[in-house]
Design an enzyme around this catalytic site. Structure first.
Site, short mmCIF file in Angstrom:
data_model
loop_
_atom_site.label_atom_id
_atom_site.label_comp_id
_atom_site.label_asym_id
_atom_site.label_seq_id
_atom_site.Cartn_x
_atom_site.Cartn_y
_atom_site.Cartn_z
N HIS A 134 1.33 4.89 -2.66
CA HIS A 134 0.88 5.61 -3.84
C HIS A 134 2.09 6.24 -4.54
O HIS A 134 2.86 6.97 -3.90
CB HIS A 134 -0.10 6.70 -3.45
CG HIS A 134 -1.38 6.18 -2.85
ND1 HIS A 134 -2.52 6.01 -3.59
CD2 HIS A 134 -1.68 5.76 -1.59
CE1 HIS A 134 -3.49 5.52 -2.82
NE2 HIS A 134 -2.99 5.36 -1.60
N GLY B 294 -9.47 7.98 -2.98
CA GLY B 294 -10.24 9.20 -2.77
C GLY B 294 -10.85 9.26 -1.38
O GLY B 294 -10.63 8.39 -0.54
N ASP C 245 1.90 4.21 2.72
CA ASP C 245 0.85 5.04 2.12
C ASP C 245 1.44 6.15 1.24
O ASP C 245 1.69 5.92 0.06
CB ASP C 245 -0.07 5.60 3.21
CG ASP C 245 -1.45 5.96 2.70
OD1 ASP C 245 -1.73 5.72 1.51
OD2 ASP C 245 -2.28 6.46 3.49
N GLU D 263 -11.38 3.51 6.40
CA GLU D 263 -10.42 4.54 6.81
C GLU D 263 -11.23 5.74 7.29
O GLU D 263 -11.58 5.82 8.46
CB GLU D 263 -9.50 4.89 5.63
CG GLU D 263 -8.41 5.91 5.96
CD GLU D 263 -7.67 6.40 4.73
OE1 GLU D 263 -6.56 6.91 4.90
OE2 GLU D 263 -8.21 6.33 3.60
N HIS E 119 0.85 -1.20 0.00
CA HIS E 119 0.00 0.00 0.00
C HIS E 119 0.88 1.24 0.00
O HIS E 119 1.26 1.76 1.06
CB HIS E 119 -0.93 0.01 1.22
CG HIS E 119 -2.00 1.07 1.14
ND1 HIS E 119 -3.34 0.78 1.08
CD2 HIS E 119 -1.92 2.43 1.11
CE1 HIS E 119 -4.04 1.90 1.02
NE2 HIS E 119 -3.18 2.92 1.04
N HIS F 290 -9.77 0.88 -1.18
CA HIS F 290 -9.65 1.50 0.13
C HIS F 290 -11.02 1.42 0.81
O HIS F 290 -12.05 1.69 0.19
CB HIS F 290 -9.28 2.98 0.02
CG HIS F 290 -7.87 3.25 -0.39
ND1 HIS F 290 -7.26 2.64 -1.46
CD2 HIS F 290 -6.95 4.11 0.13
CE1 HIS F 290 -6.03 3.11 -1.58
NE2 HIS F 290 -5.81 4.01 -0.63
#
Length: 344
Positions: A18, A171, A279, A201, A16, A198
């Site tokens: 980005h 998003g 992340d 969260e 995980h 996702h």
């Protein structure tokens, strides 16, 4: 030598992270100057301070500014190559990296441009650093336009032969449940892509249930708010659905007041498969090594358990079975050798 030097030296896999959120300030400054894109600061130090998370709106502001600095295949190759170098510095051998093609498409960058750069950067990272990457192309749930999801799925399917393994969903989660994205995930799964949304969260347990029931989620990005529903925790355990846990990100976003109150230990002890991840590392002022160090303190795991959590990054990857087995064998042998050097 210490437990911390052992964890830093340990081989790792990350599930995980980005790509756009992993660009370092120095690289962004190079790109901005190359493409004549104005930024709020013209120094590495200023950008590093600007990067730091304040709130979600600021986070999006930084993210959009980063993507505006990417124009050519060479730009995309640079960020992937630099990411590979950072992986190597942290002994990360494999990563499944999330990328948001719809954002770049909206800014006028064609698929052939960004994907050529991603592919060349990925090849160079493998050749020069011995690290492997696969891609997760994600839909932005905040974007209500069907053509955004259509484009993302198209791009993911186009990239299957060159490293795209899954369709993701990113998003701002809370006001955007995963339900409306089900048709695209149905098509992705039918075409052999994995499902990694996702959920859990900024949205609660219902978001995780929907991701599982409507999107066929095989792993959950974050998922930590499952703790609000004991039946969901039990379901995740029983069906061995892994969570991609990003502790520092969770704290920065205000999900939990402190790392001492983070549920990582509870999730593991409840039998939920967990992995540890970074992340958007520079935006949250962390690294994967920092996140892995938390396994020792404050989470308090013993060495065999920490080893197993590190191995979960390989176990729950979408590597082919033979490559997964080989990497697990390699990791285990390396961990044993490192114990002799770091944990006398």
């Amino acid at each position: 030598m210490s437990i911390q030097t052992y964890l830093h030296a340990a081989p790792k896999a990350e599930l995980h992270v980005h790509l756009e959120g992993a660009i370092q300030p120095a690289t962004l400054l190079t790109l901005a100057r190359r493409n004549n894109v104005p930024l709020p600061y013209d120094t590495v130090e200023g950008l590093r301070e600007w990067f730091l998370f304040r709130d979600f709106l600021h986070f999006i502001e930084v993210y959009v500014a980063i993507t505006r600095c990417l124009r050519t295949a060479a730009d995309y190759e640079l960020i992937v190559h630099e990411f590979g170098a950072e992986m190597a510095r942290q002994n990360v051998r494999y990563a499944e990296v999330t990328f948001t093609p719809g954002t770049h498409h909206r800014l006028g960058v064609p698929f052939d441009v960004y994907f050529a750069g991603l592919t060349r950067g990925r090849e160079r990272a493998r050749e020069e650093f011995g690290v492997e990457m696969a891609w997760i192309f994600d839909i932005v749930r905040d974007n209500p336009e069907p053509d955004h999801a259509d484009y993302t799925l198209w791009a993911a399917l186009e990239g299957r032969r060159d490293g795209v393994v899954a369709l993701g969903l990113g998003g701002y989660e809370a006001p955007n449940p995963p339900d409306r994205c089900a048709p695209w995930f149905d098509r992705a799964r039918a075409e052999g892509l994995h499902s990694i949304p996702h959920a859990g969260e900024t949205g609660g347990p219902q978001s995780v249930w929907s991701a599982i029931r409507l999107l066929g989620a095989e792993r959950i990005g974050h998922g930590v708010r499952c703790i609000e529903d004991p039946a969901l925790v039990e379901y995740l355990r029983e069906h061995a659905i892994p969570l991609e846990v990003c502790p520092t990100s969770n704290i920065r976003l205000g999900l939990f007041p402190s790392l001492d109150q983070h549920p990582f230990r509870f999730l593991h002890d409840s039998g939920v498969p967990v992995t540890v991840n970074s992340d958007d590392p520079p935006l949250f002022n962390t690294t994967l090594n920092n996140e892995v160090s938390l396994l020792a303190e404050p989470f308090g795991f013993d060495v065999p358990t920490m080893d197993e959590i590190l191995l979960n990054g390989v176990r729950h990857s979408f590597l082919p079975p033979d490559r997964k087995a080989a990497l697990l064998t390699s990791f285990r042998a390396e961990l044993e050798a490192l114990k002799a050097a770091h944990l006398p």
